[in-house]
Design a protein around this motif. Structure first.
Motif, PDB file in Angstrom:
ATOM      1  N   LEU A  36      98.174  28.946  12.511  1.00 28.77           N
ATOM      2  CA  LEU A  36      97.380  27.813  12.778  1.00 28.77           C
ATOM      3  C   LEU A  36      97.131  26.884  11.808  1.00 28.77           C
ATOM      4  O   LEU A  36      97.067  25.799  11.984  1.00 28.77           O
ATOM      5  N   ASP A  37      97.610  27.215  10.470  1.00 30.85           N
ATOM      6  CA  ASP A  37      97.738  26.311   9.408  1.00 30.85           C
ATOM      7  C   ASP A  37      98.664  25.397   9.587  1.00 30.85           C
ATOM      8  O   ASP A  37      98.761  24.335   8.863  1.00 30.85           O
ATOM      9  N   ASP A  42     101.425  17.022  17.252  1.00 37.12           N
ATOM     10  CA  ASP A  42     101.522  17.044  18.657  1.00 37.12           C
ATOM     11  C   ASP A  42     102.630  17.493  19.449  1.00 37.12           C
ATOM     12  O   ASP A  42     102.980  17.965  20.330  1.00 37.12           O
ATOM     13  N   ASP A  43     103.964  17.255  18.311  1.00 39.37           N
ATOM     14  CA  ASP A  43     105.141  17.467  18.849  1.00 39.37           C
ATOM     15  C   ASP A  43     105.853  18.916  18.549  1.00 39.37           C
ATOM     16  O   ASP A  43     107.051  18.898  18.674  1.00 39.37           O
ATOM     17  N   TYR A 159     100.574  14.653  10.228  1.00 42.07           N
ATOM     18  CA  TYR A 159      99.877  15.457  11.174  1.00 42.07           C
ATOM     19  C   TYR A 159      99.121  14.447  12.163  1.00 42.07           C
ATOM     20  O   TYR A 159      99.001  13.294  11.984  1.00 42.07           O
ATOM     21  N   SER A 160      98.595  14.805  13.417  1.00 37.64           N
ATOM     22  CA  SER A 160      98.199  14.092  14.652  1.00 37.64           C
ATOM     23  C   SER A 160      96.997  14.134  14.713  1.00 37.64           C
ATOM     24  O   SER A 160      96.305  15.120  14.063  1.00 37.64           O
ATOM     25  N   GLN A 219      95.387  20.085  18.748  1.00 39.78           N
ATOM     26  CA  GLN A 219      94.012  20.435  18.808  1.00 39.78           C
ATOM     27  C   GLN A 219      93.812  21.161  20.025  1.00 39.78           C
ATOM     28  O   GLN A 219      93.148  22.310  19.900  1.00 39.78           O
ATOM     29  N   VAL A 220      94.262  21.002  21.398  1.00 40.64           N
ATOM     30  CA  VAL A 220      94.312  21.783  22.434  1.00 40.64           C
ATOM     31  C   VAL A 220      94.759  23.112  22.029  1.00 40.64           C
ATOM     32  O   VAL A 220      94.401  24.246  22.444  1.00 40.64           O
ATOM     33  N   LEU A 221      96.134  23.008  21.466  1.00 41.84           N
ATOM     34  CA  LEU A 221      96.786  24.515  21.302  1.00 41.84           C
ATOM     35  C   LEU A 221      95.695  25.274  20.191  1.00 41.84           C
ATOM     36  O   LEU A 221      95.861  26.618  20.666  1.00 41.84           O
TER      37      LEU A 221
END
Length: 445
Positions: A36-37, A42-43, A159-160, A219-221
């Motif tokens: 998770l780090d 997003d891609d 980062y997104s 964020q969703v993931l």
């Protein structure tokens, strides 16, 4: 491989096999958050469970295919790519070295293009080690640990952004099938089952999340990975979700699968009844019948490829935040072929898909009926999603509890329910909403 398929592979892959070079380097142990780090873009390409798995960045090679030969075409391309590659992998563990992420259409008639994608950077973690894999197509790039870490650091700097959830104009609207149409399809499905044409149909429906601001995929993931840590969180080229169902995992000569069939919504469960799930699933004739059909389908397909198999006589209740499922884990030793090799994960994906759990029984006839009855293109929903390495190891889940990103502010969600003679349309519609809940929560809808 038939000469016709060989010609098709040659036509599609001519000039498309890059000479890749790849190096894998062991890294220090990750933090307790594991992968998770690194889930910040997003891609990213993602396959993760319990903080283990891989996250990929960039793309150095890609293959797209469609139609009934999509699995064989992708398999042939991957074999040719792996054969031509220079791979330095001292770890030689499942998922280390050169890997590709894959997502395949549910149906041969789908307009969705099935794909394999080889990332430039992969960060991985298993129960024993952490690693980074760096893969390039350029002949003059130096492969080293320093170069890999420098490129990873640069990627992580990009980062997104996140988005505020549950505010604004976010809404869920009908997809290709309305609630009324879905209940009508269930009624028609029950009539077809009563006629004796099939014993089970898995009817799917969709809904579209329309967002007021662009989706924050990473964020969703992260939300899915934290809330549904017993599931496999996935992201492959716009297909995202967290599936509880493993189509097949191959490690050496051992294949494993997790079969789910039989669902109970936790939101409507009575408080304080500790045996509710046991009573409503394990002791329910309709749920057990649906589950047994899925188990029989898998073991019948796996049997000819195995030298030994472990299939439990009794399923267990899998507890997830949104639902309970009847689940069974099947394990088999793969039989060696005439050349001494054993089937790869892509070999088994082609054999197993579609399973009775996402199509029906018998699957061939159920698939034909679904194409007429559902009234929509499933795309990659309920198709195989996962990864493969150059040794044939890999993991492919069934693309459930997810959606397809169709624009920066639009995500199409899918869910399907097993229909048998005892099914009720209103209950199946409610179950479909329960199965969409993980994505709805992660999107803030």
């Amino acid at each position: 491989m038939t000469s016709q398929l060989s010609d098709a592979v040659g036509a599609q892959a001519a000039g498309a096999i890059p000479q890749l070079r790849s190096i894998t380097i062991q890294r220090p142990a990750m933090s307790e958050h594991g992968l998770l780090d690194y889930l910040t873009r997003d891609d990213s390409l993602v396959w993760s469970r319990h903080g283990q798995g891989t996250i990929g960045f960039g793309q150095v090679a890609r293959f797209d295919a469609s139609g009934p030969e999509r699995f064989a075409l992708a398999h042939a391309w991957w074999d040719a790519l792996a054969e031509a590659a220079d791979v330095q992998d001292p770890l030689k563990a499942p998922g280390t070295g050169l890997i590709a992420y894959g997502a395949f259409a549910f149906s041969f008639s789908s307009t969705y293009s099935s794909r394999l994608i080889v990332p430039r950077i992969v960060v991985g973690r298993n129960e024993n080690a952490s690693w980074i894999t760096y893969t390039v197509a350029e002949p003059d790039v130096v492969l080293s640990a320093d170069a890999a870490e420098a490129e990873l650091a640069s990627l992580l700097d990009g980062y997104s952004p996140e988005r505020e959830l549950g505010v604004g104009t976010d809404k869920l609207v009908d997809g290709q099938i309305s609630e009324t149409d879905y209940k009508d399809a269930v009624r028609k499905g029950i009539s077809i089952i009563d006629s004796g044409a099939v014993t089970k149909l898995v009817l799917a429906r969709d809904a579209v999340a329309e967002l007021g601001t662009p989706i924050a995929v990473a964020q969703v993931l992260r939300q899915l990975a934290l809330r549904y840590n017993d599931c496999w969180t996935y992201s492959v080229d716009g297909l995202i979700g967290a599936t509880p169902e493993m189509l097949v995992r191959v490690r050496g000569d051992v294949a494993e699968a997790r079969v789910l069939a039989g669902t109970l919504d936790r939101e409507t469960a009575p408080r304080g009844d500790s045996r509710y799930a046991h009573r409503m699933l394990l002791e329910d004739e309709k749920q057990r019948h649906e589950h047994q059909l899925a188990i029989d389908s898998l073991t019948d397909q796996l049997g000819p490829l195995a030298s030994g198999m472990e299939a439990p006589e009794e399923p267990f209740v899998l507890e997830l935040p949104n639902v309970w499922h009847l689940a069974s884990d099947v394990k088999a030793s793969l039989a060696a072929r005439a050349d001494g090799s054993v089937p790869s994960v892509l070999d088994l994906v082609e054999v197993f898909h579609p399973t009775a759990a996402v199509c029906g029984t018998p699957t061939k006839e159920a698939g034909r009926i679904l194409r007429e009855l559902e009234g929509m293109d499933r795309g990659p929903y309920a198709g195989p999603v996962g990864w493969i390495d150059t040794r044939g190891n890999g993991e492919f889940g069934i693309a459930l509890r997810g959606g397809v990103i169709e624009s920066p502010t639009s995500v199409r969600l899918y869910a399907g329910c097993g229909i048998v003679a005892a099914s009720e349309p209103a209950a199946e519609l409610a179950e479909s909403w329960a199965k969409m809940r993980p994505m709805r929560e992660a999107l803030g809808i």
